[in-house]
Design an enzyme around this catalytic site. Structure first.
Site, PDB file in Angstrom:
ATOM      1  CG  ASP A 117      34.409  36.148  43.637  1.00  0.00           C
ATOM      2  OD1 ASP A 117      35.496  36.455  43.120  1.00  0.00           O
ATOM      3  OD2 ASP A 117      33.828  35.081  43.424  1.00  0.00           O
ATOM      4  CG  ASP A 179      37.954  32.870  38.534  1.00  0.00           C
ATOM      5  OD1 ASP A 179      38.789  31.979  38.317  1.00  0.00           O
ATOM      6  OD2 ASP A 179      36.768  32.774  38.166  1.00  0.00           O
TER       7      ASP A 179
END
Length: 404
Positions: A117, A179
């Site tokens: 991320d 994601d």
């Protein structure tokens, strides 16, 4: 800085006489009122953390108190990004100073190699900061973050690995979550900016592998696909944060829609555009999408119509549809824009939008983080605020261009 901030808060309180909640209001009026409220809340949030220089907003606890995170948590870049968008909308010294302050709080994550991320962390913060200010130091941080992210790419699998640590490391050999599509924007931007095709090769290979393995025949998506690290073959398909492995977890569908829309913008590859259109059609035509177009936390939640809504998924979908509308035919564009406008009006209503000074200074209410774990359920979430503000800014630009 303190006097300037308080003056600005008083000024916007004077002009913000009510929360936008009427379908009779013009859309631009709804957008502007929501942006004023977002600015007010975000300045308050920044002030509340001025003496905690290593903290960033995450959510609230069961008592309604602010929960913060440090730079290493995956949501750390969203609040700086909110501040940059709000500064772009209405420049002021206080907004710029706070945006710079909170952006620097995540600077150390440019060297993170144990987290997929880093794109969220760095591109939402430093990426928006560089786009708006052109600060060359921000550009260097983005470059380093791209170098860090590609270390997680396995050419045998064809994807960037998502999770390393327990308990996931015991359950999956090589987990890749939907994601992760969102972190590819960092790489595509860097490929162009630094003239290095390594980044675009990784991004496109990941997108292609995900397209092949993450989606069902109806274009809904699994949350997690795990791969055999020796052969690259699919090992497992699961939906960790959704109702069941076979269900359509709402935020997962939102990540996919946004991710493939972005990949078409960055590459011009119509395969990605077709995928984005298929995902959009799955979402907007789903019989369980509520009238206000803010999805339940899972499209297959067993307690629909009493299931909790997920404003974060609604905001992400809205922002993606606004962009996707610019890449399709007039008929499709009209359909997407109608849904996005309904979502903007819903999120800007009293049901989802906070009142000044409430909600621990977050902007939106009623998001769901991880329902199966009972974590962050029916609370504000910093990424819901980010994509809501982004959607407001995108819609405002479309109105300016007479496209909405």
């Amino acid at each position: 800085m303190l006097k300037t901030t308080y003056f600005f808060v008083i000024l916007i309180l004077f002009f913000s006489c009510k929360t936008p909640n009427s379908n009779s209001q013009s859309l631009i009026s709804v957008i502007d009122q929501s942006l004023v409220l977002a600015t007010q809340q975000s300045l308050r949030m920044a002030e509340s953390l001025k003496d905690q220089p290593d903290k960033l907003p995450q959510t609230i606890d069961k008592n309604g108190k602010l929960v913060t995170c440090n730079s290493a948590w995956w949501v750390s870049g969203f609040f700086p990004g909110v501040l940059w968008y709000l500064y772009e909308n209405s420049p002021s010294d206080s907004l710029k100073q706070w945006a710079e302050n909170f952006t620097l709080r995540v600077e150390d994550q440019q060297y993170t190699t144990d987290n997929h991320d880093v794109g969220f962390m760095i591109f939402c913060s430093f990426g928006n900061g560089y786009r708006i200010t052109g600060n060359p130091e921000y550009k260097d941080v983005i470059h380093n973050a791209s170098e860090s992210l590609i270390t997680r790419f396995n050419p045998t699998v064809g994807c960037i690995r998502s999770w390393d640590y327990a308990p996931w490391s015991a359950k999956w050999q090589y987990p890749v979550i939907i994601d992760n599509m969102m972190n590819l924007e960092l790489l595509e931007w860097s490929a162009k900016t630094f003239n290095d095709t390594t980044y675009s090769h990784v991004a496109r290979t990941h997108a292609n592998t995900t397209l092949e393995n993450h989606f069902r025949d109806d274009y809904s998506s699994y949350h997690v696909v795990s791969y055999d690290t020796i052969t690259g073959a699919v090992e497992k398909k699961n939906t960790s944060q959704g109702y069941s492995d076979d269900s359509a977890w709402a935020r997962g569908q939102a990540w996919g829609l946004y991710g493939y829309t972005m990949m078409y913008r960055e590459t011009g590859d119509k395969t990605y555009l077709e995928q984005a259109k298929h995902i959009a059609d799955f979402i907007i035509n789903h019989p369980n999408l509520p009238e206000d177009k803010i999805p339940y936390w899972d499209f297959n939640a067993p307690d629909i119509p009493n299931a909790l809504r997920d404003a974060s998924a609604g905001a992400i979908i809205c922002s993606a549809l606004l962009e996707l509308s610019g890449h399709v035919t007039d008929e499709k564009a009209t359909s997407y824009l109608n849904i996005a406008e309904k979502q903007l009006r819903s999120l800007s209503s009293n049901k989802y939008l906070t009142k000044p000074g409430e909600n621990a200074n977050f902007i939106l209410k009623h998001s769901v983080g991880h329902m199966p774990n009972g974590s962050e359920v029916d609370v504000p979430l910093t990424y819901a605020d980010y994509y809501f503000v982004e959607a407001l800014m995108r819609a405002k630009e479309l109105i300016k261009e007479s496209k909405l």
